[in-house]
Design a protein around this motif. Structure first.
Motif, mmCIF file in Angstrom:
data_model
loop_
_atom_site.group_PDB
_atom_site.id
_atom_site.type_symbol
_atom_site.label_atom_id
_atom_site.label_comp_id
_atom_site.label_asym_id
_atom_site.label_seq_id
_atom_site.Cartn_x
_atom_site.Cartn_y
_atom_site.Cartn_z
ATOM 1 N N ARG A 365 0.850 -1.187 0.000
ATOM 2 C CA ARG A 365 0.000 0.000 0.000
ATOM 3 C C ARG A 365 0.887 1.238 0.000
ATOM 4 O O ARG A 365 1.681 1.449 0.916
ATOM 5 N N GLN A 366 0.777 2.056 -1.036
ATOM 6 C CA GLN A 366 1.653 3.206 -1.219
ATOM 7 C C GLN A 366 0.894 4.530 -1.223
ATOM 8 O O GLN A 366 1.449 5.554 -1.609
ATOM 9 N N ASP A 367 -0.326 4.555 -0.772
ATOM 10 C CA ASP A 367 -1.111 5.795 -0.735
ATOM 11 C C ASP A 367 -0.387 6.822 0.135
ATOM 12 O O ASP A 367 0.042 6.532 1.255
ATOM 13 N N SER A 368 -0.255 8.045 -0.356
ATOM 14 C CA SER A 368 0.523 9.068 0.346
ATOM 15 C C SER A 368 -0.141 9.590 1.604
ATOM 16 O O SER A 368 0.470 10.358 2.351
ATOM 17 N N SER A 369 -1.375 9.181 1.876
ATOM 18 C CA SER A 369 -2.048 9.617 3.098
ATOM 19 C C SER A 369 -1.841 8.650 4.253
ATOM 20 O O SER A 369 -2.250 8.937 5.386
ATOM 21 N N LEU A 370 -1.205 7.500 3.997
ATOM 22 C CA LEU A 370 -1.094 6.451 5.005
ATOM 23 C C LEU A 370 0.119 6.678 5.901
ATOM 24 O O LEU A 370 1.265 6.519 5.483
ATOM 25 N N MET A 371 -0.139 7.043 7.142
ATOM 26 C CA MET A 371 0.938 7.383 8.069
ATOM 27 C C MET A 371 1.601 6.155 8.663
ATOM 28 O O MET A 371 2.810 6.143 8.898
ATOM 29 N N LYS A 372 0.831 5.102 8.944
ATOM 30 C CA LYS A 372 1.430 3.901 9.526
ATOM 31 C C LYS A 372 2.407 3.260 8.554
ATOM 32 O O LYS A 372 3.466 2.764 8.969
ATOM 33 N N VAL A 373 2.067 3.262 7.272
ATOM 34 C CA VAL A 373 2.966 2.681 6.273
ATOM 35 C C VAL A 373 4.310 3.403 6.294
ATOM 36 O O VAL A 373 5.380 2.775 6.272
ATOM 37 N N PHE A 374 4.275 4.739 6.374
ATOM 38 C CA PHE A 374 5.538 5.480 6.411
ATOM 39 C C PHE A 374 6.281 5.219 7.719
ATOM 40 O O PHE A 374 7.498 5.042 7.731
ATOM 41 N N ALA A 375 5.563 5.211 8.838
ATOM 42 C CA ALA A 375 6.209 4.980 10.132
ATOM 43 C C ALA A 375 6.882 3.618 10.194
ATOM 44 O O ALA A 375 7.936 3.458 10.821
ATOM 45 N N ASP A 376 6.299 2.608 9.536
ATOM 46 C CA ASP A 376 6.870 1.264 9.529
ATOM 47 C C ASP A 376 8.027 1.132 8.536
ATOM 48 O O ASP A 376 8.843 0.207 8.660
ATOM 49 N N ALA A 377 8.096 2.006 7.559
ATOM 50 C CA ALA A 377 9.114 1.889 6.505
ATOM 51 C C ALA A 377 10.508 2.156 7.056
ATOM 52 O O ALA A 377 10.710 3.074 7.852
ATOM 53 N N ARG A 378 11.447 1.338 6.627
ATOM 54 C CA ARG A 378 12.848 1.563 6.981
ATOM 55 C C ARG A 378 13.619 2.220 5.837
ATOM 56 O O ARG A 378 14.731 2.711 6.032
ATOM 57 N N CYS A 379 13.040 2.208 4.658
ATOM 58 C CA CYS A 379 13.718 2.813 3.516
ATOM 59 C C CYS A 379 12.696 3.188 2.456
ATOM 60 O O CYS A 379 11.515 2.833 2.539
ATOM 61 N N LEU A 380 13.169 3.918 1.458
ATOM 62 C CA LEU A 380 12.390 4.228 0.265
ATOM 63 C C LEU A 380 13.115 3.608 -0.924
ATOM 64 O O LEU A 380 14.289 3.900 -1.172
ATOM 65 N N ILE A 381 12.435 2.715 -1.646
ATOM 66 C CA ILE A 381 13.009 2.206 -2.894
ATOM 67 C C ILE A 381 12.862 3.306 -3.944
ATOM 68 O O ILE A 381 11.770 3.833 -4.156
#
Length: 403
Positions: A365-381
């Motif tokens: 899930r890459q929707d730019s409104s999703l805060m949990k996804v960003f908080a869980d991410a360790r990197c950006l491909i």
């Protein structure tokens, strides 16, 4: 306005960014983590005298042969020099850091000597001339450059500055960053939300990133979608001499997006406001007098990705710090599709494989409104524009967000 490539946008944002000419002078105890604004010279020589590097006896090497017995003449300790020269056929008890008495040219370490009951010292192993003596000025000498401009003041540098007798240091002033969230729909954490309202979360993440990049943060709060509210916030940023104004949301050109209009109305020279990237297309850059302006998108992932890509390197340049070093090579754990004209930054997990290589796994899930996804991410491909589809096991470039 055409979409600007990411690399060109970064080049233009960083153009001319440099630390301010005037340093800030701080007590030595408050300089940790700062950057030295100019070269500093040693105010003294160290050591100021020849000093013993070991506990033992100060002797004349030519007399201290194995089996010799030397008369114990006295004692020298750190802060308590022996008064007078070494007498012929004698030894002076000496401790680490003590000045080497006149006439002595070697240290007979205590492991190689034996103190006898009759006031004599037996030499069991002859010392080498000059051994265990620290010459005066062997560390540094008065008037020579000790620390160079641009040095990050870590514990070692601060210790060195103290040893050179500096009670205060000229450091690069921290860049001042004013952060303004905009939108009628925003409320602060903890406040009760009305219909259609949301929490203004981006401000806190962007402020944390700014502080980590060495900046001083000025919180301008939330401005509602009215020109007078925006003007009041701009007045505050200017009055507090912000080096960078960061706005969050409202920088596009819709009927309710007033930030760009308010800024250009105050004389901002708009450089660009659309970038060929995903997330973060509506990024605004300009200058209002001497203040740089960076308008971040309102969606959380867009805002934080843009902050990492553009705000962080801008602040480190203004603060005299090295550019961020976040780019690594990793292995894709799954297939990724071909890309379009916008450079993609996929929020992803990052693991270490058995042989030490980094393995990147994009979130589904890459929707730019999703805060949990960003908080869980360790990197950006990082997926360049028009990149072909890539298979699992192929290499990719990633921007590391956290270890």
């Amino acid at each position: 306005m055409a979409l600007m490539p990411v690399d060109e946008a970064l080049r233009r944002i960083l153009e001319g960014a440099a630390p301010p000419a005037e340093p800030e002078v701080l007590p030595l105890s408050k300089t940790y983590g700062r950057v030295l604004a100019r070269d500093i010279l040693a105010l003294r020589t160290h050591p100021p005298f020849a000093a013993s590097a070991m506990d033992g006896y100060a002797v004349q090497a030519s007399e201290a042969i194995a089996g010799a017995k030397l008369k114990l003449q006295g004692e020298a300790a750190a802060g308590h020099a022996f008064d007078g020269p070494l007498a012929p056929g004698s030894a002076i008890r000496i401790f680490t850091g003590a000045p080497v008495p006149e006439g002595a040219d070697a240290i007979l370490i205590q492991e190689n000597a034996e103190k006898l009951d009759d006031g004599l010292v037996l030499v069991n192993e002859a010392p080498e001339e000059g051994r265990y003596i620290r010459p005066a000025g062997v560390d540094f000498t008065e008037g020579r450059t000790g620390l160079a401009k641009g040095r990050f003041l870590d514990p070692g540098a601060i210790t060195f500055a103290a040893a050179m007798s500096h009670a205060e240091l000229p450091v690069v002033r921290k860049p001042r960053v004013a952060i303004l969230a905009t939108g009628d729909e925003l409320r602060l954490p903890g406040q009760v939300l009305g219909p259609g309202q949301i929490i203004a979360s981006n401000t806190f993440g962007v402020a944390a990133l700014a502080k980590a990049a060495g900046a001083e943060v000025i919180d301008l709060g939330i401005a509602i979608d009215r020109m007078d509210a925006l003007d009041e916030a701009l007045d505050t940023a200017i009055a507090q001499e912000a080096d960078v104004l960061v706005t969050i949301g409202g920088a596009s050109v819709g009927d309710h997006d007033l930030v760009q209009k308010a800024l250009t109305g105050r004389g901002m020279a708009l450089d660009f406001w659309k970038i060929a990237m995903r997330p973060g297309k509506p990024l605004m850059s300009g200058k209002l007098g001497g203040m740089r302006v960076l308008g971040l998108p309102g969606n959380p992932a867009s805002s934080l990705v843009c902050a990492h890509l553009f705000l962080e390197p801008l602040l480190t340049r203004l603060g005299g710090l090295p550019d961020p070093d976040r780019i690594r090579t990793a292995i894709l754990s799954t297939d990724v599709p071909e890309n379009d004209l916008r450079q993609d930054y996929l929020r992803s997990d990052l693991d270490t494989g058995a042989d030490g290589e980094l393995i990147a796994t994009p979130s589904p899930r890459q929707d730019s409104s999703l805060m949990k996804v960003f908080a869980d991410a360790r990197c950006l491909i990082i997926r360049p524009p028009f990149a072909a589809a890539a298979k699992a096991g192929s290499t990719c470039e990633v921007m590391v967000l956290r270890d």
